[in-house]
Design a protein around this motif. Structure first.
Motif, PDB file in Angstrom:
ATOM      1  N   GLY A 186       0.933  -0.998   0.050  1.00 35.03           N
ATOM      2  CA  GLY A 186       0.132  -0.009   0.007  1.00 35.03           C
ATOM      3  C   GLY A 186       0.875   1.370   0.035  1.00 35.03           C
ATOM      4  N   ALA A 187       2.144   1.070  -0.721  1.00 39.01           N
ATOM      5  CA  ALA A 187       3.118   2.316  -0.366  1.00 39.01           C
ATOM      6  C   ALA A 187       2.765   3.389  -1.698  1.00 39.01           C
ATOM      7  CB  ALA A 187       4.500   2.014  -0.639  1.00 39.01           C
ATOM      8  N   LEU A 188       2.114   3.008  -2.635  1.00 38.66           N
ATOM      9  CA  LEU A 188       1.655   3.831  -3.777  1.00 38.66           C
ATOM     10  C   LEU A 188       0.189   4.180  -3.743  1.00 38.66           C
ATOM     11  CD1 LEU A 188       3.631   1.647  -6.518  1.00 38.66           C
ATOM     12  CD2 LEU A 188       4.546   3.775  -5.142  1.00 38.66           C
ATOM     13  N   GLN A 189       0.052   5.628  -4.300  1.00 40.28           N
ATOM     14  CA  GLN A 189      -1.303   6.046  -4.242  1.00 40.28           C
ATOM     15  C   GLN A 189      -1.318   7.011  -5.628  1.00 40.28           C
ATOM     16  OE1 GLN A 189      -3.402   7.770  -1.172  1.00 40.28           O
ATOM     17  NE2 GLN A 189      -2.525   6.216   0.411  1.00 40.28           N
ATOM     18  N   VAL A 190      -2.430   7.322  -6.255  1.00 37.02           N
ATOM     19  CA  VAL A 190      -2.452   8.271  -7.357  1.00 37.02           C
ATOM     20  C   VAL A 190      -3.158   9.498  -6.497  1.00 37.02           C
ATOM     21  CG1 VAL A 190      -3.375   9.041  -9.539  1.00 37.02           C
ATOM     22  CG2 VAL A 190      -2.804   6.584  -9.118  1.00 37.02           C
ATOM     23  N   VAL A 249      11.790  11.259   5.499  1.00 32.63           N
ATOM     24  CA  VAL A 249      10.739  10.993   4.798  1.00 32.63           C
ATOM     25  C   VAL A 249       9.927  12.270   4.400  1.00 32.63           C
ATOM     26  CG1 VAL A 249       8.419   9.830   4.596  1.00 32.63           C
ATOM     27  CG2 VAL A 249      10.599   8.386   5.352  1.00 32.63           C
ATOM     28  N   MET A 250       9.658  12.950   5.583  1.00 35.97           N
ATOM     29  CA  MET A 250       8.731  14.364   5.248  1.00 35.97           C
ATOM     30  C   MET A 250       9.294  15.213   4.536  1.00 35.97           C
ATOM     31  SD  MET A 250       5.906  13.842   6.763  1.00 35.97           S
ATOM     32  CE  MET A 250       5.275  15.836   7.011  1.00 35.97           C
ATOM     33  N   ASP A 251      10.732  15.494   4.743  1.00 38.34           N
ATOM     34  CA  ASP A 251      11.623  16.300   3.473  1.00 38.34           C
ATOM     35  C   ASP A 251      11.103  15.863   2.069  1.00 38.34           C
ATOM     36  OD1 ASP A 251      12.960  17.611   5.448  1.00 38.34           O
ATOM     37  OD2 ASP A 251      14.729  16.297   5.289  1.00 38.34           O
ATOM     38  N   TYR A 252      10.780  14.546   1.756  1.00 38.08           N
ATOM     39  CA  TYR A 252      10.382  14.133   0.466  1.00 38.08           C
ATOM     40  C   TYR A 252       9.008  14.433   0.323  1.00 38.08           C
ATOM     41  CZ  TYR A 252       8.853  10.888  -3.232  1.00 38.08           C
ATOM     42  OH  TYR A 252       8.032  10.388  -4.212  1.00 38.08           O
ATOM     43  N   ILE A 253       8.340  14.131   1.304  1.00 34.52           N
ATOM     44  CA  ILE A 253       6.674  14.211   1.330  1.00 34.52           C
ATOM     45  C   ILE A 253       6.177  15.470   0.911  1.00 34.52           C
ATOM     46  CG2 ILE A 253       4.562  13.859   2.476  1.00 34.52           C
ATOM     47  CD1 ILE A 253       5.666  11.201   1.553  1.00 34.52           C
ATOM     48  N   VAL A 254       6.747  16.626   1.667  1.00 35.46           N
ATOM     49  CA  VAL A 254       6.273  17.847   1.467  1.00 35.46           C
ATOM     50  C   VAL A 254       6.625  18.380  -0.012  1.00 35.46           C
ATOM     51  CG1 VAL A 254       6.525  18.489   4.113  1.00 35.46           C
ATOM     52  CG2 VAL A 254       8.421  18.927   2.400  1.00 35.46           C
ATOM     53  N   LYS A 255       7.595  17.960  -0.530  1.00 32.40           N
ATOM     54  CA  LYS A 255       7.693  18.538  -1.964  1.00 32.40           C
ATOM     55  C   LYS A 255       6.381  18.249  -2.888  1.00 32.40           C
ATOM     56  CE  LYS A 255      12.527  17.939  -1.663  1.00 32.40           C
ATOM     57  NZ  LYS A 255      13.910  16.889  -2.017  1.00 32.40           N
ATOM     58  N   GLY A 256       5.745  17.024  -2.288  1.00 31.62           N
ATOM     59  CA  GLY A 256       4.602  16.806  -3.362  1.00 31.62           C
ATOM     60  C   GLY A 256       3.361  17.686  -2.935  1.00 31.62           C
ATOM     61  N   GLY A 257       3.383  18.598  -2.060  1.00 30.91           N
ATOM     62  CA  GLY A 257       2.240  19.536  -1.669  1.00 30.91           C
ATOM     63  C   GLY A 257       1.139  18.952  -0.895  1.00 30.91           C
ATOM     64  N   PRO A 258       0.261  19.662  -0.376  1.00 33.32           N
ATOM     65  CA  PRO A 258      -0.702  19.338   0.613  1.00 33.32           C
ATOM     66  C   PRO A 258      -1.411  17.958   0.432  1.00 33.32           C
ATOM     67  CG  PRO A 258      -0.898  21.461  -0.193  1.00 33.32           C
ATOM     68  CD  PRO A 258      -0.185  20.976  -1.119  1.00 33.32           C
ATOM     69  N   ASN A 259      -1.978  17.733  -0.636  1.00 31.00           N
ATOM     70  CA  ASN A 259      -2.515  16.199  -0.969  1.00 31.00           C
ATOM     71  C   ASN A 259      -1.524  15.070  -0.465  1.00 31.00           C
ATOM     72  OD1 ASN A 259      -5.019  17.638  -1.528  1.00 31.00           O
ATOM     73  ND2 ASN A 259      -4.461  17.422  -3.800  1.00 31.00           N
ATOM     74  N   VAL A 260      -0.355  15.139  -1.107  1.00 25.93           N
ATOM     75  CA  VAL A 260       0.615  14.276  -0.672  1.00 25.93           C
ATOM     76  C   VAL A 260       0.815  14.001   0.931  1.00 25.93           C
ATOM     77  CG1 VAL A 260       2.915  13.251  -1.144  1.00 25.93           C
ATOM     78  CG2 VAL A 260       1.649  14.170  -3.040  1.00 25.93           C
ATOM     79  N   HIS A 292       0.043  10.920   3.324  1.00 23.94           N
ATOM     80  CA  HIS A 292       1.115  10.095   4.028  1.00 23.94           C
ATOM     81  C   HIS A 292       0.756  10.109   5.532  1.00 23.94           C
ATOM     82  CE1 HIS A 292       4.790   9.189   5.824  1.00 23.94           C
ATOM     83  NE2 HIS A 292       4.860  10.122   6.278  1.00 23.94           N
ATOM     84  N   LEU A 293       0.012  11.306   5.986  1.00 26.32           N
ATOM     85  CA  LEU A 293      -0.453  11.265   7.363  1.00 26.32           C
ATOM     86  C   LEU A 293      -1.650  10.227   7.685  1.00 26.32           C
ATOM     87  CD1 LEU A 293      -0.433  15.019   8.094  1.00 26.32           C
ATOM     88  CD2 LEU A 293       1.315  13.238   8.484  1.00 26.32           C
ATOM     89  N   GLU A 294      -2.370  10.102   6.772  1.00 24.52           N
ATOM     90  CA  GLU A 294      -3.583   9.091   6.911  1.00 24.52           C
ATOM     91  C   GLU A 294      -2.991   7.706   6.710  1.00 24.52           C
ATOM     92  OE1 GLU A 294      -6.152  10.458   3.634  1.00 24.52           O
ATOM     93  OE2 GLU A 294      -7.314  11.828   4.841  1.00 24.52           O
ATOM     94  N   HIS A 295      -1.861   7.439   5.656  1.00 21.38           N
ATOM     95  CA  HIS A 295      -1.416   6.027   5.727  1.00 21.38           C
ATOM     96  C   HIS A 295      -0.648   5.834   6.973  1.00 21.38           C
ATOM     97  CE1 HIS A 295      -0.020   2.873   3.020  1.00 21.38           C
ATOM     98  NE2 HIS A 295       1.184   3.208   3.409  1.00 21.38           N
TER      99      HIS A 295
END
Length: 280
Positions: free
Chosen positions: A26-30, A73-84, A88-91
């Motif tokens: 479950g690591a991938l989402q659109v 991980v958050m350094d990478y995640i925040v680059k994707g914007g609010p929805n990403v 991630h937090l919900e995951h």
């Protein structure tokens, strides 16, 4: 410590989502039209998703990924914007990784970044250990003022239905469209009979708990080769362990030597259709 992990070429990715059900963890989402790696924590680096990308946008790279560091991980995640960030937090929350969720909250606060699920408590007792798909949860349902009345007709036209028990060349499989469903789906999706079973032959299985799953590939291969099944619709739950049923169907198509249509449908534990993808 370096380890292997998936890398997504966002320039090549067109957001088709074919790879998503192939990731058992479950690591991938659109999200926002692109496939995203939601969390390093749930990517095992085995690359089960790679061969299913029609755009060749996935590859395995070796990079620093362990021991797990939520801040990195958050350094990478925040680059994707609010929805990403939200995904991630919900995951983390849904997999009961509350300590990591707390670290993510602290990271966002320190960086002055909006926390989209700040009303969720970041710390909770971890009663569950092991596969996230077996974690206990209560599913809240709203009272439906337009409650259905009357009796809905069953669309079941055969017996047996469990994949261990069915004869693959039974008359009801000949020249049919096969519905291959995970055991739990019919209990989660309210309109399972109407939306999925109508005008289809049926086989059900549990890729996590059933034994001797090798026979499943052989049986479905026979359904395609000998009973001339015309198409397969695989309906699974969103839990990681369910993805094996898609792999079984795809391997059977390969072994049969025929190129029949295969569609994957993912049902959420709340009863919603989360994903539909044509696999060939």
């Amino acid at each position: 410590m370096k380890r292997k992990i998936i890398k997504i070429d966002e320039d090549k990715c067109d957001g088709c989502g074919v790879c998503v059900p192939e990731c058992h963890e479950g690591a991938l989402q659109v999200i926002d039209g692109k496939v995203r790696l939601i969390s390093d924590l749930f990517c095992d680096g085995l690359g089960a998703c790679i061969g299913h990308c029609p755009q060749d946008a996935l590859k395995i790279e070796e990079r620093e990924a362990e021991p797990y560091d939520e801040n990195k991980v958050m350094d990478y995640i925040v680059k994707g914007g609010p929805n990403v960030i939200k995904a991630h937090l919900e995951h983390l929350r849904d997999h009961e990784e509350f300590e990591y969720l707390k670290e993510a909250f602290i990271y966002l606060e320190a960086k002055g970044i909006h926390n989209p699920i700040k009303d969720v408590k970041p710390i909770a007792p971890k009663h569950h250990q092991g596969c996230p798909g077996s974690a206990s949860r209560v599913i809240e349902k709203k009272n439906d003022e337009n409650e259905e009345t009357g009796k809905r007709q069953s669309q079941l036209t055969q017996w047996p239905i469990q994949l261990h028990l069915v004869p693959p060349t039974a008359p009801y499989y000949k020249n049919s469209d096969l519905l291959l469903a995970a055991d739990c789906v019919a209990f989660s999706y309210g309109d399972f009979h109407k939306d999925f079973m109508k005008d289809k032959s049926l086989a059900i299985a549990c890729p996590k708990l059933d034994s001797n799953k090798e026979i499943y590939v052989e049986k479905i291969t026979s359904m395609i080769s000998d009973a001339n099944v015309k198409s397969i619709t695989v309906v699974i739950m969103q839990v990681p362990c369910c993805g094996g049923l898609i792999q079984i169907a795809k391997q059977a198509v390969i072994d049969s030597g025929k190129n029949i249509p295969v569609e994957a449908v993912v049902i959420g534990v709340n009863g919603d259709i989360l994903q539909k993808a044509k696999l060939n």
